[in-house]
Design an enzyme around this catalytic site. Sequence first.
Site, short mmCIF file in Angstrom:
data_model
loop_
_atom_site.label_atom_id
_atom_site.label_comp_id
_atom_site.label_asym_id
_atom_site.label_seq_id
_atom_site.Cartn_x
_atom_site.Cartn_y
_atom_site.Cartn_z
N ARG A 231 0.79 -1.01 -0.06
CA ARG A 231 0.00 -0.05 -0.03
C ARG A 231 0.81 1.15 0.02
NH1 ARG A 231 -3.68 -2.45 -1.74
NH2 ARG A 231 -5.69 -2.73 -0.72
N HIS A 279 -0.66 0.94 -9.35
CA HIS A 279 -1.51 0.10 -8.52
C HIS A 279 -2.19 -1.04 -9.40
CE1 HIS A 279 -3.97 -0.32 -4.52
NE2 HIS A 279 -3.77 -1.35 -5.10
P1 NDP Z 1 -2.09 -11.42 4.49
O1 NDP Z 1 -2.81 -10.90 5.51
O2 NDP Z 1 -2.19 -12.86 3.99
O3 NDP Z 1 -0.46 -11.08 4.74
C1 NDP Z 1 -0.19 -10.03 5.53
C2 NDP Z 1 1.27 -10.18 5.92
O4 NDP Z 1 1.74 -9.26 6.62
C3 NDP Z 1 1.48 -11.30 7.23
O5 NDP Z 1 2.60 -11.84 7.12
C4 NDP Z 1 1.44 -10.56 8.55
O6 NDP Z 1 2.13 -11.18 9.47
C5 NDP Z 1 2.09 -9.36 7.98
N1 NDP Z 1 2.08 -8.24 8.76
C6 NDP Z 1 0.77 -7.65 9.12
N2 NDP Z 1 1.07 -6.61 10.05
C7 NDP Z 1 2.41 -6.57 10.45
C8 NDP Z 1 3.40 -5.92 11.09
N3 NDP Z 1 2.76 -4.80 11.95
N4 NDP Z 1 4.41 -6.09 11.33
C9 NDP Z 1 5.01 -7.11 10.53
N5 NDP Z 1 4.36 -7.92 9.74
C10 NDP Z 1 3.03 -7.68 9.65
O7 NDP Z 1 -2.08 -10.51 3.18
P2 NDP Z 1 -1.97 -10.72 1.54
O8 NDP Z 1 -0.53 -11.44 1.55
O9 NDP Z 1 -3.12 -11.53 1.00
O10 NDP Z 1 -1.92 -9.25 1.25
C11 NDP Z 1 -0.97 -8.22 1.55
C12 NDP Z 1 -1.29 -6.88 1.05
O11 NDP Z 1 -0.82 -6.72 -0.52
C13 NDP Z 1 -2.73 -6.45 1.14
O12 NDP Z 1 -2.95 -6.09 2.47
C14 NDP Z 1 -2.69 -5.23 0.39
O13 NDP Z 1 -2.45 -4.13 0.88
C15 NDP Z 1 -1.73 -5.77 -0.70
N6 NDP Z 1 -2.20 -6.00 -2.06
C16 NDP Z 1 -1.78 -4.96 -3.25
C17 NDP Z 1 -2.18 -5.52 -4.48
C18 NDP Z 1 -1.68 -4.43 -5.54
O14 NDP Z 1 -2.26 -4.54 -6.71
N7 NDP Z 1 -0.84 -3.52 -5.22
C19 NDP Z 1 -3.17 -6.41 -4.79
C20 NDP Z 1 -3.53 -7.12 -3.54
C21 NDP Z 1 -3.02 -6.85 -2.40
P3 NDP Z 1 1.48 -12.50 10.27
O15 NDP Z 1 1.79 -13.65 9.04
O16 NDP Z 1 2.20 -12.67 11.53
O17 NDP Z 1 -0.06 -12.40 10.25
C1 OXD Z 2 -6.26 -5.32 -3.21
C2 OXD Z 2 -5.84 -4.38 -4.12
O1 OXD Z 2 -5.98 -5.23 -1.99
O2 OXD Z 2 -5.82 -4.65 -5.34
O3 OXD Z 2 -6.65 -6.56 -3.76
O4 OXD Z 2 -4.92 -3.27 -3.94
#
Ligand code: NDP
Ligand code: OXD
Length: 316
Positions: A231, A279
């Site tokens: 993000r 994005h």
């Molecule tokens: P998940 O919820 O599966 O994974 C999130 C990861 O981040 C987990 O490993 C989590 O830790 C870690 N995390 C969260 N908070 C913290 C913190 N404070 N400190 C350290 N680690 C942290 O999400 P996804 O993998 O499915 O997606 C990740 C992000 O990708 C989405 O939230 C979105 O913002 C972004 N995204 C962007 C897209 C784009 O087109 N640019 C498309 C899709 C998603 P833990 O494993 O311990 O819970």
């Molecule tokens: C998502 C994105 O969160 O597209 O899936 O950013």
Amino acid sequence: MSGQPTSRVLLSVTGINPRRWHQLLSARREVVLEPDGEADPSITYAVVWKQRPNVLSKLPNLKAIFSVGAGVDHVFHDPGLPDVPIVRVVADNLTQYMTEYVVWRVMDHHRQGALYRSQQARKVWHEPPQRPAGDISVGIMGLGTLGRASATALLSLGFRVNGWSRTDRPMDGVSTYHGEAGLVPFLNSTDILVVLLPLTAATEGMIDYDLLGQLRRRNGLGGAVLINAGRGRLQRDADILRALDDGTLKEASLDVFETEPLPETSGLWSHPKVFITPHAAATSDPDHLVGPMLDQMDAFERGEPLRDLVDREAGY
Ligand code: NDP
Ligand code: OXD
């Protein structure tokens, strides 16, 4: 309200075209774009992307909210968010898109794409030294659904992979770190930083100048690289520019920005060390996502639990 159907779906999206979502949801459920009147008891599910603030607070029979994306920060911006379960996207199709993006950007930095593009523009024939993928450590911040899939793909290409998460998440072949205590050791052993974190109160603004300064710069790449597809508000755009200009960072690939669309005045647009996508790393494709959403609604009504639920306290 009498005579109204009792299980309608509200589709409340801004910034994306609702047409295909509407079409596919309507194949199996009655869909509305606006609630009827002040309080609409006929709506039981909402499918949202940056929903209009307070629109969900007027739905007394709402059972669940379905995010159109994997990230849910866009759901939480709503001051009138009701206390019902929130389901996010976890889908092979979206994971595949993100894995492709991460591999594409890591490979381009590793194989010196920026250098070759600049050489071509100047008609320069010069072969720089090459080094093996195994000399490069890619550090993935956010070792969740998308981070783990990217890690698997990078391992198969021979990269060394580090991962950082909130809680302890061991993964074969990956050096894992977690929590505040694990952050600096993780950064100190990372050459290419891939950010796949969710935007939460704990992560907002954390990709700043100081953090970038902890990355390994004396490496086979000739500097540290940032790739952010998580993000935009995780990062400080101005700090990235400063880091690129003083050599703290060698290059960056950015899919997300503090303000989107990226303002024309941003220095990132024309920076020679920056590669920009709008994005677009992993698109939410309604043709792949609506079917599973509708299946979940049906299953929930048969008494089965919802999957891929958001932890409200953690914010993702
Ligand atoms: P998940 O919820 O599966 O994974 C999130 C990861 O981040 C987990 O490993 C989590 O830790 C870690 N995390 C969260 N908070 C913290 C913190 N404070 N400190 C350290 N680690 C942290 O999400 P996804 O993998 O499915 O997606 C990740 C992000 O990708 C989405 O939230 C979105 O913002 C972004 N995204 C962007 C897209 C784009 O087109 N640019 C498309 C899709 C998603 P833990 O494993 O311990 O819970
Ligand atoms: C998502 C994105 O969160 O597209 O899936 O950013």
